[in-house]
Design a protein around this motif. Structure first.
Motif, PDB file in Angstrom:
ATOM      1  N   ALA A   1       1.741   1.779  -3.509  1.00 47.73           N
ATOM      2  CA  ALA A   1       0.548   2.258  -4.221  1.00 47.73           C
ATOM      3  C   ALA A   1       0.338   3.746  -3.950  1.00 47.73           C
ATOM      4  O   ALA A   1       0.032   4.521  -4.865  1.00 47.73           O
ATOM      5  CB  ALA A   1      -0.672   1.458  -3.782  1.00 47.73           C
ATOM      6  N   ALA A   2       0.517   4.141  -2.681  1.00 44.77           N
ATOM      7  CA  ALA A   2       0.317   5.546  -2.318  1.00 44.77           C
ATOM      8  C   ALA A   2       1.390   6.421  -2.958  1.00 44.77           C
ATOM      9  O   ALA A   2       1.109   7.534  -3.430  1.00 44.77           O
ATOM     10  CB  ALA A   2       0.345   5.694  -0.793  1.00 44.77           C
TER      11      ALA A   2
ATOM     12  N   ILE B   1      -5.731   2.352  -5.133  1.00 49.96           N
ATOM     13  CA  ILE B   1      -4.842   1.489  -4.337  1.00 49.96           C
ATOM     14  C   ILE B   1      -5.170   0.007  -4.585  1.00 49.96           C
ATOM     15  O   ILE B   1      -4.277  -0.822  -4.763  1.00 49.96           O
ATOM     16  CB  ILE B   1      -4.989   1.794  -2.818  1.00 49.96           C
ATOM     17  CG1 ILE B   1      -4.717   3.277  -2.522  1.00 49.96           C
ATOM     18  CG2 ILE B   1      -4.154   0.846  -1.960  1.00 49.96           C
ATOM     19  CD1 ILE B   1      -3.319   3.697  -2.355  1.00 49.96           C
TER      20      ILE B   1
ATOM     21  N   GLU C   1       0.848  -1.213   0.000  1.00 51.81           N
ATOM     22  CA  GLU C   1       0.000   0.000   0.000  1.00 51.81           C
ATOM     23  C   GLU C   1       0.871   1.245   0.000  1.00 51.81           C
ATOM     24  O   GLU C   1       0.455   2.296  -0.506  1.00 51.81           O
ATOM     25  CB  GLU C   1      -0.924   0.082   1.232  1.00 51.81           C
ATOM     26  CG  GLU C   1      -1.538  -1.213   1.714  1.00 51.81           C
ATOM     27  CD  GLU C   1      -0.543  -2.130   2.414  1.00 51.81           C
ATOM     28  OE1 GLU C   1       0.420  -1.628   3.019  1.00 51.81           O
ATOM     29  OE2 GLU C   1      -0.745  -3.363   2.337  1.00 51.81           O
TER      30      GLU C   1
END
Ligand code: PLP
Ligand code: COI
Length: 367
Positions: free
Chosen positions: A102-103, A119, A99
């Motif tokens: 993804a961020a 995400i 994550e």
């Protein structure tokens, strides 16, 4: 439009008719190196303002066909990520803080005027590819499946404006140690002429252009026998930023550990961020502050700095041997990594490979 609702992520899977034989795969996995070999499949999806992200799919790995006027080939509107999948002893496969990647890809996309990939699409795409290519996740010391998500301007148009057709893909590459020497200290060349990034520029984004700009100084580093180049800030040429593909840490004789503070032009490394926590877990004071090149040179020379290490997904934690510049050098490690570097590295990889408890909730099961 993309920001309103998240389109459902239900990838279709097209199995490769040309998958390598298990003997061929085993030959590659026996000595994968870094970035040399690719798995049998890849993930693809496209975005347009009208269709949002659509047609997510895992397809046979192969060349992309691009019109010569494809925008990315001219204006470099491109971003990427790097993360690894680790095989655990019970045969499960895990990702480390996906994550966070993804961020960061969302932040990079914002800076490069690319659309936001949800995400769930990022983590879903990575998991879908690992599932298709499960047999390519290597086992053993220092081995992992390196995943390379990337997004680029695929509109066929020569005007300079954000692309209205964007492609996102993930490819995977079985990986051993990033540096040929393994975990041995690497030498660093201090670039006095070039900077990697400037205020207001793209230094904090993971975009291909930053790496293009680092190649000439990287070549200069190689000509001085160094594996990586260290960059200073672009205004005063005084503040240590990072290496071409890694963040930096300095271990002090009082046990404290210092890393250059995020200046807006440094890449926010996920390994760097994780070490802020791991080093505290190991009882160190961890400080993010400005570090000058004189702090580095003098600190190593007078013993205030006892170890220097670089960190990143590809390089994990790698000790710095010499810092070299035009007219001098200081040596912070010879032969073997220092104890603090080795302890931090050990604590990190033990979590990644499932040998230590995941106290911070960093691991996500992929398969
Ligand atoms: N700095 C640069 C310029 C990088 O390319 C990387 C590699 O991704 C890093 C730092 C380390 O980032 P991370 O730990 O997220 O891999
Ligand atoms: C990574 O560590 O994932 C990177 O992208 C760095 C690159 C130099 C391989």
């Amino acid at each position: 439009m993309s920001a309103m609702t998240t389109p459902a992520f239900t990838p279709r899977i097209e199995t490769s008719p040309n998958a390598r034989s298990s003997a061929e795969r085993a030959g590659i996995l026996a000595d994968p190196g870094f970035g040399n070999h690719f798995t049998d499949h890849m993930f693809l999806t496209e975005w347009t303002p009208e269709q949002d992200w659509h047609d997510p799919r895992v397809v046979p790995y192969g060349p992309l066909s691009l019109d010569p006027a494809t925008a990315v080939l001219h204006y470099a509107q491109e971003i990427f990520e790097g993360l690894k999948a680790y095989a655990h002893a019970d045969d499960s496969v895990w990702l480390f803080r996906p994550e966070a990647n993804a961020a960061r890809m969302q932040r990079s996309a914002a800076r490069l005027a690319l659309p936001q990939l949800p995400i769930e699409w990022f983590t879903g795409s990575v998991k879908a590819l690992i599932e298709a290519d499960r047999a390519w996740v290597p086992t053993g010391e220092e081995r992992s499946l390196y995943l390379r998500p990337f997004m680029f301007a695929s509109e066929v148009f020569l005007g300079v404006r954000p692309s209205q057709h964007v492609t996102y893909s993930v490819i995977a590459s079985p990986a051993g140690a990033y540096f040929a020497e393994g975990v041995k200290p690497v030498d660093i060349w201090l670039s006095s002429e070039y900077s990697r990034a400037g205020a207001g520029g793209t230094g904090a984004a993971k975009c291909g252009g930053n790496y293009a700009a680092s190649l000439l100084p990287q070549q200069e580093a190689a000509s001085h026998g160094c594996a990586q180049v260290a960059f200073l800030d672009s205004v005063e040429h005084r503040w240590v930023e990072e290496l071409g593909g890694m963040n930096l840490y300095f271990v002090h004789s009082d046990g404290s550990i210092v890393t250059p503070e995020l200046s807006g032009s440094i890449l926010e490394g996920i390994t760097r961020d994780s070490i802020l926590t791991i080093a505290q877990d190991l009882g160190h004071d961890v400080i993010e502050r400005k570090v000058s090149i004189d702090d580095w040179r003098d600190g190593v020379a007078d013993g205030t700095i006892t170890e220097v290490f670089a960190c990143g997904t590809a390089a994990v934690v790698t000790p710095v041997g010499k810092l070299k510049w035009d007219g001098g050098e200081v040596v912070s490690a010879e032969g073997e990594p220092g104890k603090v570097t080795a302890d931090i590295r050990g604590a990190l990889v033990d979590i990644q490979y499932g040998r230590a408890e995941d106290r911070h909730g960093w691991m996500t099961r992929a398969v």
